[in-house]
Design a protein around this motif. Structure first.
Motif, PDB file in Angstrom:
ATOM      1  N   VAL A   1      -6.738   0.529  -6.026  1.00 51.67           N
ATOM      2  CA  VAL A   1      -5.656  -0.312  -6.534  1.00 51.67           C
ATOM      3  C   VAL A   1      -6.193  -1.570  -7.214  1.00 51.67           C
ATOM      4  N   LEU A   2      -7.229  -2.159  -6.616  1.00 49.54           N
ATOM      5  CA  LEU A   2      -7.665  -3.462  -7.117  1.00 49.54           C
ATOM      6  C   LEU A   2      -8.355  -3.418  -8.487  1.00 49.54           C
ATOM      7  N   PRO A   3      -9.229  -2.464  -8.793  1.00 47.33           N
ATOM      8  CA  PRO A   3      -9.919  -2.530 -10.092  1.00 47.33           C
ATOM      9  C   PRO A   3      -8.946  -2.606 -11.262  1.00 47.33           C
ATOM     10  N   GLY A   4      -9.219  -3.509 -12.169  1.00 50.09           N
ATOM     11  CA  GLY A   4      -8.347  -3.688 -13.313  1.00 50.09           C
ATOM     12  C   GLY A   4      -7.416  -4.868 -13.169  1.00 50.09           C
ATOM     13  N   THR A   5      -7.250  -5.357 -11.948  1.00 51.43           N
ATOM     14  CA  THR A   5      -6.364  -6.503 -11.772  1.00 51.43           C
ATOM     15  C   THR A   5      -7.176  -7.791 -11.823  1.00 51.43           C
ATOM     16  N   MET A   6      -6.460  -8.927 -11.802  1.00 53.13           N
ATOM     17  CA  MET A   6      -7.131 -10.215 -11.822  1.00 53.13           C
ATOM     18  C   MET A   6      -7.376 -10.695 -10.400  1.00 53.13           C
ATOM     19  N   LEU A   7      -8.346 -11.582 -10.263  1.00 54.20           N
ATOM     20  CA  LEU A   7      -8.727 -12.057  -8.935  1.00 54.20           C
ATOM     21  C   LEU A   7      -7.540 -12.685  -8.209  1.00 54.20           C
ATOM     22  N   ALA A   8      -6.730 -13.470  -8.945  1.00 57.86           N
ATOM     23  CA  ALA A   8      -5.598 -14.132  -8.298  1.00 57.86           C
ATOM     24  C   ALA A   8      -4.573 -13.119  -7.802  1.00 57.86           C
ATOM     25  N   ASP A   9      -4.506 -11.958  -8.477  1.00 59.94           N
ATOM     26  CA  ASP A   9      -3.560 -10.937  -8.040  1.00 59.94           C
ATOM     27  C   ASP A   9      -4.030 -10.230  -6.777  1.00 59.94           C
ATOM     28  N   THR A  10      -5.331 -10.247  -6.532  1.00 63.21           N
ATOM     29  CA  THR A  10      -5.845  -9.651  -5.300  1.00 63.21           C
ATOM     30  C   THR A  10      -5.136 -10.251  -4.100  1.00 63.21           C
ATOM     31  N   VAL A  11      -4.947 -11.574  -4.167  1.00 63.65           N
ATOM     32  CA  VAL A  11      -4.275 -12.267  -3.078  1.00 63.65           C
ATOM     33  C   VAL A  11      -2.864 -11.732  -2.902  1.00 63.65           C
ATOM     34  N   ALA A  12      -2.178 -11.541  -4.038  1.00 61.47           N
ATOM     35  CA  ALA A  12      -0.803 -11.040  -3.972  1.00 61.47           C
ATOM     36  C   ALA A  12      -0.766  -9.609  -3.453  1.00 61.47           C
ATOM     37  N   ILE A  13      -1.709  -8.798  -3.905  1.00 56.69           N
ATOM     38  CA  ILE A  13      -1.692  -7.391  -3.489  1.00 56.69           C
ATOM     39  C   ILE A  13      -1.998  -7.261  -2.005  1.00 56.69           C
ATOM     40  N   LEU A  14      -3.031  -7.974  -1.569  1.00 49.89           N
ATOM     41  CA  LEU A  14      -3.390  -7.911  -0.153  1.00 49.89           C
ATOM     42  C   LEU A  14      -2.242  -8.407   0.706  1.00 49.89           C
ATOM     43  N   GLY A  15      -1.604  -9.495   0.240  1.00 47.51           N
ATOM     44  CA  GLY A  15      -0.490 -10.026   1.016  1.00 47.51           C
ATOM     45  C   GLY A  15       0.673  -9.061   1.053  1.00 47.51           C
ATOM     46  N   SER A  16       0.912  -8.371  -0.054  1.00 40.66           N
ATOM     47  CA  SER A  16       2.112  -7.553  -0.128  1.00 40.66           C
ATOM     48  C   SER A  16       1.990  -6.277   0.690  1.00 40.66           C
ATOM     49  N   ILE A  17       0.771  -5.800   0.960  1.00 37.49           N
ATOM     50  CA  ILE A  17       0.709  -4.594   1.796  1.00 37.49           C
ATOM     51  C   ILE A  17       0.737  -4.941   3.273  1.00 37.49           C
ATOM     52  N   ASP A  18       0.806  -6.228   3.573  1.00 36.96           N
ATOM     53  CA  ASP A  18       1.023  -6.682   4.949  1.00 36.96           C
ATOM     54  C   ASP A  18      -0.052  -6.155   5.893  1.00 36.96           C
ATOM     55  N   ILE A  19      -1.254  -6.642   5.701  1.00 41.27           N
ATOM     56  CA  ILE A  19      -2.332  -6.165   6.551  1.00 41.27           C
ATOM     57  C   ILE A  19      -2.394  -6.991   7.827  1.00 41.27           C
ATOM     58  N   VAL A  20      -2.738  -6.313   8.904  1.00 40.82           N
ATOM     59  CA  VAL A  20      -3.061  -6.995  10.149  1.00 40.82           C
ATOM     60  C   VAL A  20      -4.449  -6.503  10.510  1.00 40.82           C
ATOM     61  N   VAL A  21      -5.421  -7.390  10.419  1.00 39.44           N
ATOM     62  CA  VAL A  21      -6.806  -6.937  10.479  1.00 39.44           C
ATOM     63  C   VAL A  21      -7.166  -6.274  11.817  1.00 39.44           C
ATOM     64  N   PRO A  22      -6.741  -6.806  12.964  1.00 33.45           N
ATOM     65  CA  PRO A  22      -7.094  -6.119  14.218  1.00 33.45           C
ATOM     66  C   PRO A  22      -6.607  -4.679  14.244  1.00 33.45           C
ATOM     67  N   GLU A  23      -5.543  -4.416  13.492  1.00 31.30           N
ATOM     68  CA  GLU A  23      -5.028  -3.055  13.469  1.00 31.30           C
ATOM     69  C   GLU A  23      -5.915  -2.151  12.625  1.00 31.30           C
TER      70      GLU A  23
END
Lengths: 166, 193, 377
Positions: free
Chosen positions: C352-374
């Motif tokens: 998903v990430l390749p091709g996007t901008m660095l600032a969008d990485t933040v939006a994408i990661l946030g939008s998939i709602d990750i919980v790292v311990p999980e």
């Protein structure tokens, strides 16, 4: 038996598991498969719009004649029709990759390698997944013992002299 | 361009309206430690031994159930059978709260329901050993008296039981004797009642 | 993967470089590290490196009996611990064929849906915070606090509840709990409108999320995506509907789907709608809460599922959470695999990430709602 199950069992090296001998609560179909047949089966599931739910490795070496076993579970969106493929691996613990068929298998296969030491043949990027790169051993094997004492977390409280270190 | 500016301005104003409304709400934070919020009745913290009224002390009988069920292995219980008593009493009950995960499984399995949660909430310490709790501390000084009372109660209960057994046996014996007497001499002067 | 393979250093191109996003980065929401291959601000390759929060839950499960794993279950995902905790109870009940009283089932559904709302609220707050909006974060946490207080009143803890037991729940709900829950539902319905005004309709927010990070339908089958990420891509799949566990079939609710093809904004609207559906479920559950016991009458002292494999899946706040338990008929499982949704969702990042901008990485990661311990388990 559904039409898909019939097509799966017609593949070479796959046979439907005996309902009495194998209990798979929650999965509608269970098969025994040879590791050479798993790629054909994966392709069949892919063509039937199924997805790979998980790959789980089991250490059954303490059982008589048991070894490592990979369980591949396929399901379909919209309803629930789970197919569970049990692949008993030979003692050298090699299995073919299905990454080119299901890209999502990437991390599951790396996890099986990391945690159980299953070598996935032809995997494009077989690295450790959860453990550090320089780690030795495969933690989820039943006979695993961490050799490095520094990594042991003390379960017992510290002795009185150590108090104040925390 | 103009349209974009207008939409932007409108969405800005809508947002401002919401924040403006909320700005006049009462603050939701409470100024600890000047203010305290009410603690939940179900609040969970380190376990304590609850005083049981019928015992006058804790009622830990050193069954070891909590020690066995604890997933973190943080409970240590030892006990002894005091002289002249049937029931065991705990002589040591330690909890390593640094390991405890407050799951409450020990409370579930306790057969005498003598475990409960402490209402403490602000534990702090400089080392791991600061969280070794000796749960028997509040009960130690009166343990001897409690044991005496329990022993007396047990003796009383035992005596009562013995008396009951004796009475039963006597009644049985009397009945047997009566039967026997009846067999030997029909119409004899047995106490018919 | 082909995409991760691109990460082999390309010495011939001096314009590209590598950047470690994480392990300590505010928008990875935990200790997730993503090794990014960049050209300027454009991402050429991404390689999530996980395991920093690995706590060996699966190994722990193999070394203790079924009951003793209970406190672990809510720690797999600390934001929706109730759902995971109850899921584990339900998995074992399913394996040993133990029936749960109806009252306990309904209580479980109320608590689970409350927990789902609180998890989504935290997602909303932190996601908007990642994109630069501070106010919704505070509002979201305020409302989440109300849910935590309600759950605290019956479970005694705020995140890792350990509320379920095999055969029921630990504590009965009282009238006070029911009153507070229904008050909260009434309040939160109005409040969601405010969130829509403040966040959903905001132009800046829309521009940051629309057409960004499209996780489209062609990835669904490859990766077996689930939860809001899947529904945002247009597939109306919800484990609560397809295999109604724990009495969900008694309640009426809709499965929202995205309309825009699976971008970040879709994931936002799907989650907002899911909160409304959760409120609907809670309303119905409060209205039909039956009287009766909260624990099954006969719970076996020793939990020994029959030898074999047991799979049980629930719909957690993040998607399809499955437990694959292999038993050999003894007190201790042979294997306890946790199939967690964030693990799957993050594994799509190299694509998903390749091709996007660095600032969008933040939006994408946030939008998939990750919980790292999980992810790490």
């Amino acid at each position: 038996m559904t039409e898909l199950a019939g097509r799966v069992t017609s593949l070479d090296g796959i046979s439907a598991a005996d309902d009495d001998a194998v209990l798979a609560n929650g999965c509608q179909h269970v098969y025994h498969s040879q590791s050479s047949a798993i790629r054909d089966a994966a392709r069949l599931f892919r063509d039937s719009d199924y997805h790979l739910e998980h790959i789980t490795c089991l250490d059954l070496r303490s059982d008589e004649g048991g070894g490592l076993r990979l369980s591949y579970q396929f399901n379909v969106h919209g309803t629930s029709d789970r197919h569970l493929l049990l692949v008993d691996l030979a003692p050298d613990a090699h299995a073919p990759t299905i990454v080119d068929i299901f890209r999502g298998a990437d991390w599951y296969e790396r996890e099986a390698f990391d945690m159980h030491g299953v070598v996935i043949d032809d995997h494009p990027d077989l690295r450790r997944l959860l453990m550090p790169e320089d780690y030795t051993g495969h933690p989820l094997l039943k006979d695993f013992a961490d050799a490095d004492p520094e990594r042991h977390i003390m379960a017992a409280p510290m002795s009185e002299e150590d108090e104040g270190d925390g | 361009m103009l349209k974009q500016t207008l939409t932007g301005a409108r969405s800005l104003l809508t947002g401002m309206k919401v924040t403006f409304k909320n700005a006049f709400k009462k603050p939701v934070t409470s100024q600890y430690p000047r203010e305290r919020i009410e603690m939940s009745q179900a609040y969970r913290n380190v376990i304590v031994l609850v005083e049981k009224e019928d015992v006058g002390s804790h009622d830990c009988i050193d069954c070891g159930m909590c020690e066995r069920v604890c997933p973190s292995f943080c409970i240590k219980v030892e006990g002894e059978r005091p002289e002249g008593m049937k029931r065991k009493r705990a002589t040591r009950f330690e909890v390593d709260f640094a390991l405890c995960s407050e799951c409450g499984l020990c409370l579930d399995v306790c057969p005498t329901d003598t475990l409960g949660y402490s209402r403490e909430f602000d534990q702090a310490g400089y080392g791991r050993n600061d969280f070794l709790y000796d749960l028997l501390i509040p009960y130690r000084d009166r343990e001897e008296t409690v044991r005496d009372t329990l022993r007396a109660a047990e003796a009383e209960a035992a005596a009562a039981k013995k008396a009951a057994v004796a009475k039963k046996a006597a009644a049985k014996k009397a009945a047997e004797e009566k039967d026997a007497a009846g067999d030997e001499a029909p119409g004899g002067d047995g106490d018919d009642s | 993967m082909a995409e991760t393979m691109e990460l082999v250093p390309d010495a011939t191109d001096p314009k590209t470089y590598y950047l470690n996003m994480g392990p300590q980065h505010p928008s990875t929401h935990g200790v997730l590290r993503i090794r990014l291959h960049l050209e300027g601000e454009r991402i050429l390759g991404a390689d999530p490196i996980i395991g920093y929060g690995h706590r060996a839950h699966e190994k722990m499960a193999e070394n203790r009996d079924y009951l003793q794993f209970l406190p672990n279950s809510s720690r797999v995902d600390y934001l929706s611990g109730m759902i995971y905790n109850l899921a584990y109870c339900q998995a074992i009940e399913h394996a040993i064929e133990l029936d749960v009283p109806e009252r306990a089932e309904v209580i479980r559904i109320i608590c689970g849906e409350l927990n789902r709302i609180s998890s989504h609220l935290l997602w909303l707050g932190t996601f908007v915070l990642d994109l630069g909006g501070f106010t919704p974060f505070l509002y979201g946490f305020d409302d989440r606090e109300k849910i935590l207080d309600i759950l605290d009143s019956i479970t005694g803890s705020r995140l890792t509840y350990c509320y379920g037991r095999f055969g029921g729940v630990t504590m009965d709900v009282d009238d006070e709990f029911l009153r507070r829950t229904s008050d909260f539902c009434d309040y939160f319905k109005r409040r969601l409108g405010e969130f829509d005004e403040l966040v959903t309709d905001n132009v800046i927010y829309q521009q940051r999320t629309k057409d960004v990070g499209v996780i489209s339908s062609d990835l669904i089958q490859d990766y077996a995506l689930s939860g809001p990420v899947l529904r945002a891509a247009g597939v109306a799949h919800d484990v609560r509907k397809t295999e109604p566990y724990g009495g969900y079939d008694r309640f009426d609710f809709d499965v929202p789907v995205g309309q825009r093809g699976g971008d970040c904004f879709d994931r936002h609207t799907v989650r907002m709608e899911e909160m409304r559906q959760s409120l609907r479920i809670i309303d119905q559950a409060l209205a039909c809460l039956p009287d009766g016991p909260i624990m099954a009458a006969k719970v076996p002292k020793r939990i020994r599922p029959p030898a074999g494999d047991h799979y049980f899946a629930v719909e957690s706040a993040r998607g399809h959470f499955g437990m694959f338990i292999t038993s050999d008929g003894t007190d201790i499982p042979v294997r306890h695999k946790l199939r967690t949704p964030s693990f799957v969702n993050v594994s799509t990042m190299p694509v998903v990430l390749p091709g996007t901008m660095l600032a969008d990485t933040v939006a994408i990661l946030g939008s998939i709602d990750i919980v790292v311990p999980e992810i790490d388990r």
